[in-house]
Design a protein around this motif. Structure first.
Motif, PDB file in Angstrom:
ATOM      1  N   GLU A 118      39.182  47.937  48.489  1.00  0.00           N
ATOM      2  CA  GLU A 118      39.150  46.453  48.403  1.00  0.00           C
ATOM      3  C   GLU A 118      38.455  45.896  47.536  1.00  0.00           C
ATOM      4  O   GLU A 118      38.783  45.107  46.669  1.00  0.00           O
ATOM      5  N   MET A 119      37.399  46.995  46.719  1.00  0.00           N
ATOM      6  CA  MET A 119      36.465  46.405  45.895  1.00  0.00           C
ATOM      7  C   MET A 119      37.049  46.784  44.460  1.00  0.00           C
ATOM      8  O   MET A 119      37.122  45.847  43.646  1.00  0.00           O
ATOM      9  N   THR A 120      38.084  47.899  44.572  1.00  0.00           N
ATOM     10  CA  THR A 120      38.549  48.204  43.157  1.00  0.00           C
ATOM     11  C   THR A 120      40.137  47.801  42.992  1.00  0.00           C
ATOM     12  O   THR A 120      40.454  48.167  41.969  1.00  0.00           O
ATOM     13  N   ARG A 121      40.903  47.223  44.005  1.00  0.00           N
ATOM     14  CA  ARG A 121      42.163  46.958  43.968  1.00  0.00           C
ATOM     15  C   ARG A 121      42.411  45.846  42.880  1.00  0.00           C
ATOM     16  O   ARG A 121      41.525  45.207  42.757  1.00  0.00           O
ATOM     17  N   PRO A 122      43.668  45.740  42.323  1.00  0.00           N
ATOM     18  CA  PRO A 122      43.998  44.481  41.778  1.00  0.00           C
ATOM     19  C   PRO A 122      43.550  43.213  42.417  1.00  0.00           C
ATOM     20  O   PRO A 122      44.095  42.954  43.552  1.00  0.00           O
ATOM     21  N   GLY A 123      43.031  42.317  41.719  1.00  0.00           N
ATOM     22  CA  GLY A 123      42.634  41.106  42.572  1.00  0.00           C
ATOM     23  C   GLY A 123      41.328  41.370  43.518  1.00  0.00           C
ATOM     24  O   GLY A 123      41.037  40.462  44.357  1.00  0.00           O
ATOM     25  N   GLY A 124      40.908  42.462  43.591  1.00  0.00           N
ATOM     26  CA  GLY A 124      39.706  42.783  44.403  1.00  0.00           C
ATOM     27  C   GLY A 124      38.398  42.092  44.117  1.00  0.00           C
ATOM     28  O   GLY A 124      38.174  41.188  43.291  1.00  0.00           O
ATOM     29  N   GLU A 125      37.371  42.783  44.867  1.00  0.00           N
ATOM     30  CA  GLU A 125      36.006  42.052  44.587  1.00  0.00           C
ATOM     31  C   GLU A 125      35.628  41.999  43.102  1.00  0.00           C
ATOM     32  O   GLU A 125      34.961  41.044  42.830  1.00  0.00           O
ATOM     33  N   TYR A 126      35.779  43.160  42.332  1.00  0.00           N
ATOM     34  CA  TYR A 126      35.404  43.175  40.904  1.00  0.00           C
ATOM     35  C   TYR A 126      36.108  42.161  40.215  1.00  0.00           C
ATOM     36  O   TYR A 126      35.505  41.712  39.469  1.00  0.00           O
ATOM     37  N   GLU A 127      37.246  41.933  40.349  1.00  0.00           N
ATOM     38  CA  GLU A 127      37.901  41.095  39.558  1.00  0.00           C
ATOM     39  C   GLU A 127      37.679  39.377  39.991  1.00  0.00           C
ATOM     40  O   GLU A 127      37.584  38.746  39.288  1.00  0.00           O
ATOM     41  N   SER A 128      37.823  39.335  41.491  1.00  0.00           N
ATOM     42  CA  SER A 128      37.567  37.977  42.099  1.00  0.00           C
ATOM     43  C   SER A 128      36.086  37.720  41.799  1.00  0.00           C
ATOM     44  O   SER A 128      35.960  36.211  41.819  1.00  0.00           O
ATOM     45  N   TYR A 129      35.212  38.387  41.455  1.00  0.00           N
ATOM     46  CA  TYR A 129      33.901  37.750  41.392  1.00  0.00           C
ATOM     47  C   TYR A 129      33.920  36.686  40.372  1.00  0.00           C
ATOM     48  O   TYR A 129      33.061  35.853  40.549  1.00  0.00           O
TER      49      TYR A 129
END
Length: 335
Positions: free
Chosen positions: A139-150
């Motif tokens: 969930e953190m590393t997927r496209p659009g996941g937490e790292y990107e949505s942050y």
């Protein structure tokens, strides 16, 4: 009172006072004390001449001389905008330039540490498992996941303000806690590099390191440089506690402390620029190469600012401290 005899007796003192006033800030300590003494004597001479009501031209000359000397002795202040301009073009960049032997090694070692942590996590799935469950990591590393949505989770303006506030506080903490032998600064640096290394490791383990760097580099280059400058200054302050050099520990810490306060203000401005980039450029629809180019340009602009303006000011003798007139005298001076 015989005016001619009086003028003959004291003209050399008035001429000497005028000569010292022309030299302005280039006086030695002894000359500054002499200026104070001559100012007091000339003020007394003016009072005597005014009481006698003699020679209006001489009265006018001594009145002007005493007024100039009073302004010099009492330290007449320049306009605030000129102080701000001097700070931005001389004092702050000079302070950063002079502390480069501290913050550049801090930057290099910290970057190596973050890279090592990232490699260790990215190449060891068992280490990743200690950070989170597989579903959480996906969930953190997927496209659009937490790292990107942050970076797009809040409106750009409020996000930039929040980032700026947090980073400015972190920089200020590094500067303030440096006095504790620099030990808290090392811990703050480690925590920052640990968080960065975890991001590098998890995203590289998911095969998305390029995406992570595309999100971090636009604002991260300037942001981390500001953190490293703050950390290096804090470490330098901590070393001053151990080795103050030829001065007293109190005098050395006072100088470094004043420079650190100025550094906090200057770095807050640098981090404001970084926060704007993070709030508006990082989550934008610009291609990755364009966002990274903006980050590199901001970083290069800061380095040129430090090495050109700061180097020039440092070579001219600016140490990033407040002006001499605003410092507490280290030794008693004539009054």
């Amino acid at each position: 009172m015989d005016l001619d005899v009086f003028v003959t007796a004291h003209r050399a003192e008035w001429d000497r006072l005028e000569h010292l006033l022309r030299r302005g800030r280039h006086l030695t300590g002894a000359e500054a004390d002499e200026l104070v003494t001559l100012y007091q004597r000339t003020a007394t001479h003016l009072s005597l001449i005014q009481t006698g009501g003699q020679d209006s031209l001489l009265t006018a000359r001594l009145t002007q001389l005493v007024a100039r000397a009073r302004a010099t002795v009492t330290g007449a202040r320049r306009a605030g905008w000129r102080d701000a301009a001097r700070f931005l073009t001389e004092s702050f960049p000079a302070a950063v330039y002079r502390s480069r032997h501290w913050w550049i090694p801090a930057a290099v070692l910290s970057a190596l540490l973050a890279t090592l942590i990232g490699w260790w996590i990215g190449t060891h799935p068992e280490v990743q498992a200690t950070i989170g469950a597989p579903a959480e990591l996906r969930e953190m590393t997927r496209p659009g996941g937490e790292y990107e949505s942050y970076y797009s989770s809040h409106p750009a303006t409020s996000f930039a303000a929040q980032v700026w506030t947090n980073n400015a506080q972190a920089a200020a903490v590094c500067l303030v806690l440096g006095a504790f032998l620099g030990i808290p600064v090392l811990w703050i640096l480690f925590l920052n590099m640990l968080n960065l290394g975890i991001g590098i490791g998890l995203m590289s383990g998911a095969g998305r390191l390029d995406t992570f760097l595309g999100l971090v580099l636009p604002h991260g280059l300037l942001e981390l440089t500001a953190v490293f400058v703050a950390a290096g200054t804090g470490l330098r302050l901590g070393w001053t506690v151990i080795d103050p050099g030829p001065r007293t520990r109190r005098a050395a810490l006072a100088e470094r402390g004043r420079a650190a306060v100025g550094m906090a203000i200057g770095l807050a401005l640098v981090l404001f620029v970084s926060g704007v980039i993070e709030g508006f450029v990082t989550p934008s629809s610009l291609p990755t190469w364009a966002r990274i180019t903006i980050g590199i340009a901001a970083e290069l602009a800061f380095l040129v600012y430090v090495y050109v303006l700061g180097g020039r000011a440092a070579r001219a003798g600016d140490i990033g401290d407040v002006e001499a007139a605003d410092r507490t005298a280290e030794l008693p001076t004539a009054a």
